[in-house]
Scaffold this motif. Structure first.
Motif, PDB file in Angstrom:
ATOM      1  N   ARG A  64       0.861  -1.180   0.000  1.00  8.82           N
ATOM      2  CA  ARG A  64       0.000   0.000   0.000  1.00  8.82           C
ATOM      3  C   ARG A  64       0.896   1.228   0.000  1.00  8.82           C
ATOM      4  O   ARG A  64       1.805   1.350   0.818  1.00  8.82           O
ATOM      5  CB  ARG A  64      -0.896   0.015   1.238  1.00  8.82           C
ATOM      6  CG  ARG A  64      -1.861   1.196   1.253  1.00  8.82           C
ATOM      7  CD  ARG A  64      -2.739   1.183   2.481  1.00  8.82           C
ATOM      8  NE  ARG A  64      -1.986   1.302   3.713  1.00  8.82           N
ATOM      9  CZ  ARG A  64      -1.557   2.448   4.237  1.00  8.82           C
ATOM     10  NH1 ARG A  64      -1.799   3.579   3.614  1.00  8.82           N
ATOM     11  NH2 ARG A  64      -0.906   2.465   5.374  1.00  8.82           N
ATOM     12  N   ASN A  68       2.139   4.932  -2.677  1.00  7.83           N
ATOM     13  CA  ASN A  68       2.231   5.523  -4.006  1.00  7.83           C
ATOM     14  C   ASN A  68       3.694   5.752  -4.359  1.00  7.83           C
ATOM     15  O   ASN A  68       4.478   6.183  -3.511  1.00  7.83           O
ATOM     16  CB  ASN A  68       1.491   6.861  -4.052  1.00  7.83           C
ATOM     17  CG  ASN A  68       0.014   6.676  -3.860  1.00  7.83           C
ATOM     18  OD1 ASN A  68      -0.632   5.953  -4.596  1.00  7.83           O
ATOM     19  ND2 ASN A  68      -0.539   7.315  -2.850  1.00  7.83           N
ATOM     20  N   SER A  94       5.497   6.652  -0.951  1.00  4.36           N
ATOM     21  CA  SER A  94       4.795   7.561  -0.055  1.00  4.36           C
ATOM     22  C   SER A  94       3.691   6.762   0.621  1.00  4.36           C
ATOM     23  O   SER A  94       2.828   6.185  -0.040  1.00  4.36           O
ATOM     24  CB  SER A  94       4.196   8.720  -0.847  1.00  4.36           C
ATOM     25  OG  SER A  94       3.401   9.513  -0.015  1.00  4.36           O
ATOM     26  N   LYS A  95       3.741   6.737   1.947  1.00  5.45           N
ATOM     27  CA  LYS A  95       2.812   5.908   2.708  1.00  5.45           C
ATOM     28  C   LYS A  95       2.269   6.718   3.877  1.00  5.45           C
ATOM     29  O   LYS A  95       3.027   7.378   4.581  1.00  5.45           O
ATOM     30  CB  LYS A  95       3.579   4.689   3.212  1.00  5.45           C
ATOM     31  CG  LYS A  95       2.835   3.777   4.098  1.00  5.45           C
ATOM     32  CD  LYS A  95       3.763   2.656   4.543  1.00  5.45           C
ATOM     33  CE  LYS A  95       3.190   1.965   5.740  1.00  5.45           C
ATOM     34  NZ  LYS A  95       4.076   0.957   6.273  1.00  5.45           N
ATOM     35  N   ARG A 108       7.536  -1.479  -7.791  1.00  2.00           N
ATOM     36  CA  ARG A 108       6.499  -0.937  -8.684  1.00  2.00           C
ATOM     37  C   ARG A 108       5.404  -1.980  -8.957  1.00  2.00           C
ATOM     38  O   ARG A 108       4.216  -1.657  -8.958  1.00  2.00           O
ATOM     39  CB  ARG A 108       7.099  -0.454  -9.990  1.00  2.00           C
ATOM     40  CG  ARG A 108       7.823   0.860  -9.876  1.00  2.00           C
ATOM     41  CD  ARG A 108       8.337   1.296 -11.257  1.00  2.00           C
ATOM     42  NE  ARG A 108       9.245   2.398 -11.159  1.00  2.00           N
ATOM     43  CZ  ARG A 108       8.870   3.675 -11.120  1.00  2.00           C
ATOM     44  NH1 ARG A 108       7.599   3.988 -11.162  1.00  2.00           N
ATOM     45  NH2 ARG A 108       9.772   4.631 -11.045  1.00  2.00           N
ATOM     46  N   LEU A 153       3.224  -2.242  -5.853  1.00  2.00           N
ATOM     47  CA  LEU A 153       2.355  -1.068  -5.732  1.00  2.00           C
ATOM     48  C   LEU A 153       1.216  -1.137  -6.745  1.00  2.00           C
ATOM     49  O   LEU A 153       0.068  -0.806  -6.421  1.00  2.00           O
ATOM     50  CB  LEU A 153       3.161   0.222  -5.917  1.00  2.00           C
ATOM     51  CG  LEU A 153       4.156   0.561  -4.812  1.00  2.00           C
ATOM     52  CD1 LEU A 153       5.063   1.712  -5.249  1.00  2.00           C
ATOM     53  CD2 LEU A 153       3.460   0.900  -3.511  1.00  2.00           C
ATOM     54  N   ASP A 154       1.521  -1.578  -7.962  1.00  2.00           N
ATOM     55  CA  ASP A 154       0.483  -1.739  -8.988  1.00  2.00           C
ATOM     56  C   ASP A 154      -0.544  -2.784  -8.569  1.00  2.00           C
ATOM     57  O   ASP A 154      -1.748  -2.610  -8.791  1.00  2.00           O
ATOM     58  CB  ASP A 154       1.099  -2.133 -10.331  1.00  2.00           C
ATOM     59  CG  ASP A 154       1.848  -0.994 -10.997  1.00  2.00           C
ATOM     60  OD1 ASP A 154       1.654   0.175 -10.594  1.00  2.00           O
ATOM     61  OD2 ASP A 154       2.629  -1.270 -11.935  1.00  2.00           O
ATOM     62  N   GLN A 198      -3.009  -1.275  -6.214  1.00  2.00           N
ATOM     63  CA  GLN A 198      -3.971  -0.417  -6.913  1.00  2.00           C
ATOM     64  C   GLN A 198      -5.036  -1.255  -7.610  1.00  2.00           C
ATOM     65  O   GLN A 198      -6.220  -0.894  -7.633  1.00  2.00           O
ATOM     66  CB  GLN A 198      -3.253   0.494  -7.916  1.00  2.00           C
ATOM     67  CG  GLN A 198      -2.362   1.534  -7.267  1.00  2.00           C
ATOM     68  CD  GLN A 198      -3.108   2.428  -6.297  1.00  2.00           C
ATOM     69  OE1 GLN A 198      -4.211   2.882  -6.570  1.00  2.00           O
ATOM     70  NE2 GLN A 198      -2.503   2.673  -5.146  1.00  2.00           N
TER      71      GLN A 198
END
Length: 112
Positions: free
Chosen positions: A28, A30, A58-59, A79, A82-83, A86
């Motif tokens: 979780r 960005n 960024s959390k 990455r 993170l994807d 999302q």
């Protein structure tokens, strides 16, 4: 749990979500690209104005933002994680919208 009651779209969405969550391979946060100069007077960042780029996550936790540096060797893996998070968020939203539409609740119908 039987999923025979589900329509096809809901069944596909929940299956996709379950696969992503089951793997547990998500983060979780960005991705943020930070640009900086290093301080070396002979470096290209000072001489040519080409700043060094670094990836950070960024959390938010407990209302505070935390920036986590990601080493170059881990950038692709981070990455992807993170994807995946999302995608999990989007699938959860889609499931929620499908369920709202099945309940047939909207502003027009005020039948109680």
């Amino acid at each position: 749990m039987s999923r025979n009651y589900m329509d096809l779209d809901l069944k596909k969405t929940t299956s996709h979500l379950a696969r992503l969550v089951h793997r547990g391979d998500f983060l979780r946060g960005n991705p943020v690209i930070m640009e900086r100069t290093c301080g070396n007077k002979n470096c290209r960042c000072v001489l040519e104005g080409k700043k060094h780029k670094s990836l950070y996550i960024s959390k938010n936790k407990d209302g505070k933002r935390k920036m986590i540096y990601v080493p170059k060797r881990l950038e692709d893996e981070v990455r992807a994680k993170l994807d995946a998070y999302q995608k999990i968020k989007k699938l959860s939203e889609k499931i929620s919208e499908i369920n709202y539409s099945k309940l047939d609740i909207d502003k027009k119908s005020k039948n109680v």
